[in-house]
Design a protein around this motif. Structure first.
Motif, PDB file in Angstrom:
ATOM      1  N   LEU A  29       0.825  -1.210   0.000  1.00 37.37           N
ATOM      2  CA  LEU A  29       0.000   0.000   0.000  1.00 37.37           C
ATOM      3  C   LEU A  29       0.858   1.258   0.000  1.00 37.37           C
ATOM      4  CD1 LEU A  29      -2.736  -1.154   2.520  1.00 37.37           C
ATOM      5  CD2 LEU A  29      -3.011  -0.826   0.052  1.00 37.37           C
ATOM      6  N   CYS A  30       1.957   1.231   0.729  1.00 35.46           N
ATOM      7  CA  CYS A  30       2.845   2.402   0.791  1.00 35.46           C
ATOM      8  C   CYS A  30       3.549   2.662  -0.533  1.00 35.46           C
ATOM      9  CB  CYS A  30       3.880   2.214   1.897  1.00 35.46           C
ATOM     10  SG  CYS A  30       3.204   2.441   3.549  1.00 35.46           S
ATOM     11  N   ILE A  35      -2.131   6.403  -2.168  1.00 33.49           N
ATOM     12  CA  ILE A  35      -2.656   5.693  -0.996  1.00 33.49           C
ATOM     13  C   ILE A  35      -1.872   6.104   0.245  1.00 33.49           C
ATOM     14  CG2 ILE A  35      -2.865   3.432   0.109  1.00 33.49           C
ATOM     15  CD1 ILE A  35      -3.580   2.293  -2.645  1.00 33.49           C
ATOM     16  N   ALA A  36      -0.558   6.139   0.124  1.00 30.87           N
ATOM     17  CA  ALA A  36       0.273   6.488   1.271  1.00 30.87           C
ATOM     18  C   ALA A  36      -0.060   7.890   1.787  1.00 30.87           C
ATOM     19  CB  ALA A  36       1.751   6.393   0.901  1.00 30.87           C
ATOM     20  N   GLY A  38      -2.831   9.608   1.391  1.00 31.01           N
ATOM     21  CA  GLY A  38      -4.200   9.748   1.869  1.00 31.01           C
ATOM     22  C   GLY A  38      -4.545   8.917   3.086  1.00 31.01           C
ATOM     23  N   HIS A  39      -3.673   7.978   3.433  1.00 34.25           N
ATOM     24  CA  HIS A  39      -4.024   7.044   4.513  1.00 34.25           C
ATOM     25  C   HIS A  39      -2.862   6.770   5.461  1.00 34.25           C
ATOM     26  CE1 HIS A  39      -7.783   6.179   2.448  1.00 34.25           C
ATOM     27  NE2 HIS A  39      -7.077   6.125   1.326  1.00 34.25           N
ATOM     28  N   MET A  40      -2.034   7.770   5.705  1.00 33.90           N
ATOM     29  CA  MET A  40      -0.839   7.552   6.515  1.00 33.90           C
ATOM     30  C   MET A  40      -1.172   7.056   7.921  1.00 33.90           C
ATOM     31  SD  MET A  40       2.342   7.283   6.496  1.00 33.90           S
ATOM     32  CE  MET A  40       2.633   7.907   4.863  1.00 33.90           C
ATOM     33  N   ALA A  41      -2.176   7.623   8.556  1.00 33.15           N
ATOM     34  CA  ALA A  41      -2.522   7.194   9.918  1.00 33.15           C
ATOM     35  C   ALA A  41      -2.958   5.732   9.934  1.00 33.15           C
ATOM     36  CB  ALA A  41      -3.611   8.086  10.501  1.00 33.15           C
ATOM     37  N   ALA A  42      -3.747   5.348   8.962  1.00 31.59           N
ATOM     38  CA  ALA A  42      -4.197   3.952   8.893  1.00 31.59           C
ATOM     39  C   ALA A  42      -3.009   3.030   8.616  1.00 31.59           C
ATOM     40  CB  ALA A  42      -5.264   3.789   7.814  1.00 31.59           C
ATOM     41  N   LEU A  43      -2.096   3.450   7.768  1.00 37.88           N
ATOM     42  CA  LEU A  43      -0.919   2.633   7.470  1.00 37.88           C
ATOM     43  C   LEU A  43      -0.010   2.502   8.689  1.00 37.88           C
ATOM     44  CD1 LEU A  43      -0.235   3.930   3.877  1.00 37.88           C
ATOM     45  CD2 LEU A  43      -0.991   1.636   4.516  1.00 37.88           C
ATOM     46  N   GLN A  44       0.063   3.531   9.517  1.00 35.94           N
ATOM     47  CA  GLN A  44       0.851   3.441  10.740  1.00 35.94           C
ATOM     48  C   GLN A  44       0.242   2.426  11.705  1.00 35.94           C
ATOM     49  OE1 GLN A  44       0.987   7.587  11.850  1.00 35.94           O
ATOM     50  NE2 GLN A  44       2.991   7.849  10.900  1.00 35.94           N
ATOM     51  N   CYS A  45      -1.072   2.243  11.642  1.00 29.05           N
ATOM     52  CA  CYS A  45      -1.728   1.221  12.468  1.00 29.05           C
ATOM     53  C   CYS A  45      -1.224  -0.174  12.105  1.00 29.05           C
ATOM     54  CB  CYS A  45      -3.243   1.291  12.323  1.00 29.05           C
ATOM     55  SG  CYS A  45      -3.972   2.668  13.204  1.00 29.05           S
TER      56      CYS A  45
END
Length: 87
Positions: A29-30, A35-36, A38-45
């Motif tokens: 995803l990264c 995607i990275a 727009g969704h950094m917080a979710a990816l950090q999860c």
């Protein structure tokens, strides 16, 4: 090996496998900048969950080895939550 040791060891292995799957998914995803971004917080999860899975796998392995399972937990929040349950 203590009673339940083989099961704990297998559970730890499964947690490791789940962690690798999450890491692989997050990396994929990264690799997409949109995607990275727009969704950094979710990816950090993904990373946080992967760390917790690894810590729990380590707890199980330390139990199998007859060691205090909580002393080596590196994540402070997880150690605090587990310490409350432990005693």
């Amino acid at each position: 090996m203590p009673a339940g040791g083989a099961l704990d060891e297998r559970l730890a292995d499964e947690l490791d496998r789940a962690g690798v799957s999450l890491e692989t998914s997050a990396a994929a995803l990264c690799s997409d900048p949109a995607i990275a971004a727009g969704h950094m917080a979710a990816l950090q999860c993904f990373d946080q969950v992967t760390q917790v899975l690894g810590e729990i796998a380590g707890v199980l392995r330390r139990r199998v080895a007859g060691e205090d399972p909580l002393t080596a937990i590196r994540l402070d929040a997880l150690r605090a939550r587990m310490g409350q349950a432990h005693g």
